[in-house]
Design an enzyme around this catalytic site. Structure first.
Site, PDB file in Angstrom:
ATOM      1  N   GLU A 109       1.193   5.589   2.846  1.00  0.00           N
ATOM      2  CA  GLU A 109       1.112   4.158   2.527  1.00  0.00           C
ATOM      3  C   GLU A 109      -0.203   3.769   1.853  1.00  0.00           C
ATOM      4  O   GLU A 109      -0.809   2.752   2.201  1.00  0.00           O
ATOM      5  CB  GLU A 109       1.306   3.327   3.811  1.00  0.00           C
ATOM      6  CG  GLU A 109       2.642   3.567   4.466  1.00  0.00           C
ATOM      7  CD  GLU A 109       2.783   2.860   5.808  1.00  0.00           C
ATOM      8  OE1 GLU A 109       3.892   2.349   6.068  1.00  0.00           O
ATOM      9  OE2 GLU A 109       1.822   2.833   6.583  1.00  0.00           O
TER      10      GLU A 109
HETATM   11  C1  TNX Z   1       4.930   3.359   8.914  1.00  0.00           C
HETATM   12  S1  TNX Z   1       5.421   6.167   8.860  1.00  0.00           S
HETATM   13  C2  TNX Z   1       3.685   3.940   9.091  1.00  0.00           C
HETATM   14  C3  TNX Z   1       2.814   3.440  10.149  1.00  0.00           C
HETATM   15  C4  TNX Z   1       3.478   2.387  10.991  1.00  0.00           C
HETATM   16  C5  TNX Z   1       4.934   2.735  11.178  1.00  0.00           C
HETATM   17  C6  TNX Z   1       5.656   1.798  12.078  1.00  0.00           C
HETATM   18  C7  TNX Z   1       3.959   6.199   8.416  1.00  0.00           C
HETATM   19  C8  TNX Z   1       3.448   7.452   7.984  1.00  0.00           C
HETATM   20  N1  TNX Z   1       3.250   5.048   8.424  1.00  0.00           N
HETATM   21  O1  TNX Z   1       1.609   2.965   9.610  1.00  0.00           O
HETATM   22  O2  TNX Z   1       2.821   2.323  12.222  1.00  0.00           O
HETATM   23  O3  TNX Z   1       5.554   2.722   9.927  1.00  0.00           O
HETATM   24  O4  TNX Z   1       6.950   2.261  12.345  1.00  0.00           O
END
Ligand code: TNX
Length: 489
Positions: free
Chosen positions: A300
């Site tokens: 992200e």
């Molecule tokens: C996505 S999955 C994220 C996290 C959040 C999560 C909540 C991923 C690698 N990153 O930052 O906590 O969704 O479900």
């Protein structure tokens, strides 16, 4: 009532019952430990003593539980032979014996998990189990950044998950809302971003000193669990930037954040301070970590341009290898050309690819954590009080009903390192919350990671799972009473 030999999760590879061969553990039962098996023998005796009230002295001969090693078996594989004359546990290495012990515990009555002596006939069903894992990496992840969990809570989590032959615990140690691991060369990380007011809603403060982290690593090792530490970057770094404003583009500290937004913070790919920081952190974390992996996040990174992301990852991967570790990153990392030692952790909900198959084609291993099947922080159902739902709701049947080798074109059995079930903690506030989201879904992921594909069967699984209600009650392990599961009384 005596259990059936096949009433085990994860389902064993081979089960050969022998109804005439039941064995009853009693006050005279001794434990015999061949050289190299003493540690697991002591764990077994400790596990059985409270509920049975028996001594389990060391001893040989008929009527004993005997542990030994056999180099013809793979390290984690085991054979469990139950006969009227005694019980034999044989494995390739102590890790396999530990697996055999978990199977043995599951074959005893539910009261075996009680903390005080119970008046029960401790009868084991007769026969032989020959068992080995499908994948070497069967993991769970705990997010201690959004909400901090103490050393004691992490140990309790480990003890609950190893019963299902989970052998890796990934700790998500840093994120926008908090920094949870002490770094000597950058002390403000925890002094500022591990303290009061950190975590989601500002209610999850705390951090591990180096001694705390080492205590977790060592405890995990006694349960044959490898700790995988994650330092999330280049995004998810607001807590680090609050503590050290030189890690921002303009040198100005951002406000502390306790909300659940993602994708707004980034380390600066073009700044020398960035790599001094990352190098120090990775060196110290690697030095504390005996396991082979260090996870560098990589997810992200919406606040990082694609070019900066590439620059950053290409500089950071060699640092991980320089400190003797193999890098793991979330699947976004695979947009960059990766060395074969790098592991890609795939978390997407749709079967789209971001380079994961390309990484697999050049020999890279993949860890499967698709959010719609393995994310323990997803709500069970629309009315679940805890959890998120961006990947949909996740009931037990959905967590069980998929195959990791068929999830992503180009990523087959031979490319898989294994499976992992992540638990993000935005909505969690206690160990009971953690356990309620973990059980009964983690056993589904554990069976997918351990058991041969041909054993997967929902009707069989949910019947076996139902037997764990009383088992979790005996251990004070909170669980969600999923309506799909025929819970035993
Ligand atoms: C996505 S999955 C994220 C996290 C959040 C999560 C909540 C991923 C690698 N990153 O930052 O906590 O969704 O479900």
């Amino acid at each position: 009532m005596t259990r059936e030999l096949g009433d085990v999760i994860p389902a064993p590879g081979e089960v050969r019952p022998d109804a005439a061969a039941a064995f009853t553990v009693d006050a005279g039962t001794a434990i015999s430990a061949a050289p190299g098996t003493e540690q697991v023998a002591a764990y077994l005796a400790d596990a059985l003593r409270p509920a049975t009230g028996f001594e389990f002295p060391a001893g040989d001969g008929p009527g004993t539980i005997a542990l030994s090693l056999d180099s013809d078996l793979a390290a984690e594989a085991y054979r469990l032979e139950i006969a009227t004359a005694g019980v034999r546990l044989t494995a390739g290495a102590p890790a396999g014996l530990f697996n055999a012990v978990q199977t043995l515990r599951q074959l005893l009555p539910a009261e075996v998990y009680a903390a005080t002596p119970q008046q029960v006939a401790w009868t084991l069903p007769g026969g032989t189990i020959v068992d080995a894992p499908r994948f070497g990496y069967r993991g769970a992840m705990l997010d201690v950044a959004r909400h901090f969990f103490t050393v004691a809570e992490v140990k309790a989590f480990i003890d609950a998950v190893v019963q299902f032959k989970i052998n890796h615990l990934h700790l998500h140690l840093t994120d926008d809302q908090g920094w949870r691991i002490e770094i000597d060369s950058w002390p403000k990380l925890t002094a500022i971003s591990g303290g009061d007011g950190t975590g989601v809603d500002g209610v999850g403060p705390g951090f591990y000193t180096k001694a705390d982290y080492t205590e977790i690593v060592e405890y995990a090792a006694t349960r044959f669990v490898t700790i995988v530490p994650e330092i999330d970057m280049p995004g998810h770094v607001n807590a680090a930037q609050v503590a050290y404003p030189e890690l921002t583009a303009d040198g100005v500290a951002p406000p502390q954040r306790t909300d659940v937004e993602v994708g707004y913070s980034s380390l600066v790919a073009g700044k020398d301070e960035t790599y001094a920081f990352v190098g120090d952190v990775l060196r110290e974390v690697a030095a504390l970590t005996p396991g082979p992996y260090v996870h560098i996040g990589g997810d992200e990174a919406q606040a990082t341009t694609a070019e900066d992301y590439r620059t950053f990852i290409e500089r950071v991967l060699p640092l991980v290898t320089a400190y003797g570790k193999s890098p793991i990153g979330w699947h976004e990392m695979a947009t960059v050309d990766l060395p074969p030692s790098a592991v890609t952790q795939y978390w997407r909900i749709e079967a789209a690819d971001d380079g994961t198959a390309r990484a697999a084609a050049t020999g890279g291993k993949v860890l499967m954590s698709p959010a719609d099947r393995t994310y323990l922080d997803m709500k069970y159902a629309a009315d679940s009080p805890l959890g998120l739902d961006w990947a949909g709701t996740l009931d037990v049947e959905k967590a069980y009903g998929w195959d990791p080798a068929e999830r992503l074109p180009g990523v087959g059995e031979e490319s898989l390192l294994g499976v992992e079930a992540p638990l993000w903690s935005e909505t969690l506030r206690s160990l009971a919350d953690v356990l309620t989201m973990t059980f009964p879904r983690l056993p589904a992921i554990a069976e997918i990671g351990w058991s041969p594909r041909e054993t997967h069967d929902w009707e069989s699984f949910r019947r076996r799972l139902g037997a764990f209600g009383p088992r979790w009650q005996q251990q004070n392990v909170a669980y969600h009473p999923s309506p799909e599961v025929p819970w035993a009384e």
